[in-house]
Design a protein around this motif. Structure first.
Motif, mmCIF file in Angstrom:
data_model
loop_
_atom_site.group_PDB
_atom_site.id
_atom_site.type_symbol
_atom_site.label_atom_id
_atom_site.label_comp_id
_atom_site.label_asym_id
_atom_site.label_seq_id
_atom_site.Cartn_x
_atom_site.Cartn_y
_atom_site.Cartn_z
ATOM 1 N N ASP A 55 7.021 -7.722 6.298
ATOM 2 C CA ASP A 55 7.272 -6.528 7.115
ATOM 3 C C ASP A 55 8.751 -6.175 7.000
ATOM 4 N N ARG A 80 15.419 -4.031 14.453
ATOM 5 C CA ARG A 80 14.934 -3.376 15.670
ATOM 6 C C ARG A 80 14.665 -4.378 16.786
ATOM 7 N N THR A 101 4.458 -2.567 11.036
ATOM 8 C CA THR A 101 4.202 -3.892 11.600
ATOM 9 C C THR A 101 2.728 -4.040 11.956
ATOM 10 N N ASP A 109 12.138 -7.437 9.308
ATOM 11 C CA ASP A 109 12.826 -6.483 10.185
ATOM 12 C C ASP A 109 13.621 -7.322 11.165
ATOM 13 N N GLN A 160 7.227 -8.900 17.823
ATOM 14 C CA GLN A 160 6.027 -8.070 17.644
ATOM 15 C C GLN A 160 5.187 -8.593 16.481
#
Ligand SMILES: Nc1nc2c(ncn2[C@@H]2O[C@H](COP(=O)(O)OP(=O)(O)OP(=O)(O)O)[C@@H](O)[C@H]2O)c(=O)[nH]1
Ligand SMILES: Nc1nc2c(ncn2[C@@H]2O[C@H](COP(=O)(O)OP(=O)(O)OP(=O)(O)O)[C@@H](O)[C@H]2O)c(=O)[nH]1
Ligand SMILES: [K+]
Ligand SMILES: [Mg+2]
Ligand SMILES: [Mg+2]
Lengths: 280, 305
Positions: A169, A119, A93, A116, A125
């Motif tokens: 990502d 997570r 990331t 993603d 993020q």
């Protein structure tokens, strides 16, 4: 006979230096054998000369002639698409964020895709990174959404907005988990319904030991990796495992990570890498 | 019973008769293969050197058993020595006599601290404790949010007075040392008996951040400082374990990402360098993926048996 002047201690020290850089037993022993051979042939008696030879042989092994350029320009009226993949916590990331910064500085239009969806706070993020470098992040508001459809939407947005590059990502996953590798393959296939994926960057953490080779093998089988990003080189780790990766898979290291900030990304340079590898 | 390493070793011995005591030549030949196996498993070079020396000494004194060939014999010695080093005095969490017990998590970037915070809190809750999490990583983007999500999943309270770096706050908000200290007060007020402090990832060479970790420790006087280390780490385990041991000081080790196929030689390296016990293995991304460390399994794993 010339070897008599260069005693066993010198060879042991060289071997240990190489092993301690995570080069691995095969390349380390191969290099030492190669040096012994050269010492015999060239009749060298000076341990310093052996160090110079070591540097030369390592540079050959790391191969300065590899093409380390990134495919980051529009093709056939569509944006370049890059995917960033790797095991958990290596710096994917962060790398996406830094890479976006570099591209933006080159006045390219960039879109991020937060594939993603697994997570905790991963999309947040990436969004923070997007805002930091001033680019839009395509994400799903829904936790656990299908990562492939997020990648699809990101590339779609890139096409619509005539972006230069779409950076996708992905979630960290251990290569030993077949279902997760299968999922990654699907992310790529579905993104490619919109536009070809030009770069698949595998992130390898410089602290990684011999397991890194297996990571690279399996990720390459699953999504055809086109380049390595070697992160966390700002610490004490040397990242020697990438030498075996390059040699066995022919995949070049293209970029290095040197910190947690937006500007801490640099092109890979063979000589600097080798010098750090053998510096004690 | 025995596989690859032993098989490899057996070929070294095909010309030997293996009677009486192991000869020095037997042992030297075996030691080379074992050295290689340990290096391939990422055991640190200095640890390998020391370990092989020990094994050689012990093997020289050993009677050759009737049932085993010399290779098997030496491997058996290696395995038991490994188990002994990895095991040592194994122990579980040290709880404070007067609660709250304070547990601080430290380690390199991406090692698995924030995930472990969630796992530990869930585990302790199941054991009847009332844990609380403290968000003292104000640096990594959205680390606070990540901890909050983990806390929610585990059903435990998260103390997060500052959001840290997030889209709204490009620069870190708040001071991690103050947050940790205030967290302790909050736990006392709310009558939590365990406090788990998540800290930012940091490099061994980052003196400023190492000092910060040390300040958090000084301000909260933890009962446990757990050093979280990735099972995939290679030779850097030595420098890193040393730096954290000297910079913050830790009381126990957690090996993370043990669900992968890395052989995990770092376990031996860290134990060798610091002597600190390895307490837990983290074995997945889910909050339940967490177990007590098994030295015997680890020994077999390192040796690829
Ligand atoms: N020192 C240093 N830290 C880095 C570097 N790259 C990333 N990090 C840090 O490593 C940690 C993990 O980075 P992420 O980018 O979240 O890693 P990831 O691969 O996306 O992790 P997952 O998505 O959880 O698998 C963060 O604390 C980053 O700040 C680097 O080059 N140097
Ligand atoms: N497969 C696997 N993944 C894990 C394990 N522990 C943590 N992870 C993953 O590793 C990545 C990093 O974990 P974090 O808990 O964010 O690590 P951290 O040490 O807090 O990272 P920083 O705060 O950036 O230093 C995430 O993708 C986690 O899901 C584990 O035992 N197995
Ligand atoms: K380094
Ligand atoms: Mg990530
Ligand atoms: Mg964290």
């Amino acid at each position: 006979l010339a070897q008599d002047d260069i005693d066993e201690d010198v060879w042991d020290e060289i071997e240990e230096t190489l092993l301690m850089s995570d080069l691995g037993t095969d390349p380390a022993m191969e290099l030492v054998d190669r040096l012994k051979e050269r010492v015999t042939v060239e009749g060298t008696r000076d341990p310093e000369a052996v160090r110079t030879m070591l540097r030369e042989e390592l540079i050959k092994m790391v191969d300065p002639t590899m093409d380390r350029r990134l495919a980051a320009t529009r093709k056939d009226g569509k944006p370049a698409v890059m995917m960033v993949v790797g095991v958990n916590g290596v710096g994917k990331t962060t790398t996406v964020g830094k890479l976006a910064r570099v591209l933006v500085a080159e006045e390219r239009n960039v879109i991020l895709g937060a594939a993603d969806t697994f997570r905790a706070a991963a999309a947040e993020q990436l969004t923070t990174w997007g805002e930091r470098v001033g680019v839009e992040t395509v994400r799903s508001e829904q936790e656990g959404a299908d990562p492939a459809s997020v990648a699809f939407s990101a590339v779609e947005a890139g096409i619509q907005q005539e972006a230069d590059v779409v950076l996708v990502d992905t979630a960290g996953r251990l290569h030993s988990k077949a279902n997760l590798m299968e999922e990654l393959g699907k992310v790529k296939r579905v993104a490619e319904k919109q536009a070809p994926v030009d770069e698949v960057l595998l992130v390898i953490d410089a602290t990684t030991g011999q397991n890194g080779l297996m990571q690279a093998k399996v990720f390459t089988e699953a999504v055809d990796v086109t380049g390595i990003v070697l992160t966390k080189l700002d610490g004490t780790a040397k990242g020697g495992i990438v030498v075996a990766i390059q040699r066995q898979l022919g995949v070049p290291v293209k970029l290095i990570g040197l910190g947690e900030g937006a500007d801490d990304l640099a092109p890979f340079e063979t000589e600097a890498f080798v010098d750090a590898l053998i510096a004690s | 019973m025995f596989n690859s390493l032993t098989e490899r070793l057996s070929s070294t011995f095909k010309n030997l008769r293996g009677k009486g005591r192991l000869t020095e030549a037997d042992i030297d030949a075996t030691a080379r293969e074992i050295r290689r196996a340990l290096l391939d498993a990422d055991v640190a070079v200095p640890a390998v050197r020391q370990f092989i020396k020990q094994v050689k000494e012990r093997a020289l004194g050993e009677e050759v058993s009737e049932a085993l060939n010399p290779a098997q014999q030496v491997v058996k010695i290696v395995q038991s020595e490994l188990e002994e080093i990895l095991g040592g005095e194994t122990r579980t969490l040290q709880l404070a006599k007067t609660p709250p017990t304070v547990i601080m998590l430290v380690g390199l970037q991406g090692a698995g601290k924030t995930t472990l915070a969630g796992k530990l809190s869930k585990h302790l809750k199941q054991e009847g404790h009332a844990p609380m999490l403290v968000a003292a990583d104000l640096q990594r983007p959205n680390a606070v949010k990540q901890l909050q999500v983990n806390g929610e999943r585990a059903g435990v309270h998260v103390f997060a007075p500052h959001p840290g770096v997030s889209s709204e706050h490009e620069d870190p908000t708040g001071d991690p040392v103050e947050v940790a200290k205030a967290g302790l007060e909050e736990a006392k007020n709310r009558q939590h008996d365990v406090v788990i402090i998540d800290t930012a990832g940091r490099l061994g060479v980052d003196q400023e951040l190492m000092q910060q970790a040390s300040d958090i420790r000084a301000a909260t006087n933890p009962d446990e400082v757990l050093f979280v280390i990735d099972a995939m780490i290679g030779q850097d385990a030595v420098a890193t374990a040393q730096a954290f041991n000297e910079g913050v000081g830790f009381t126990g080790v957690v090996l993370s990402k043990m669900d992968g196929d890395a052989r995990g030689g770092a376990a031996l390296s860290v134990k060798y360098i610091t002597g600190k016990p390895i307490m837990y293995a983290s074995t997945g991304e889910g909050l339940g993926d967490f177990e007590v460390f098994h030295p015997d399994r680890m020994a077999s794993r390192i040796l690829d048996m």
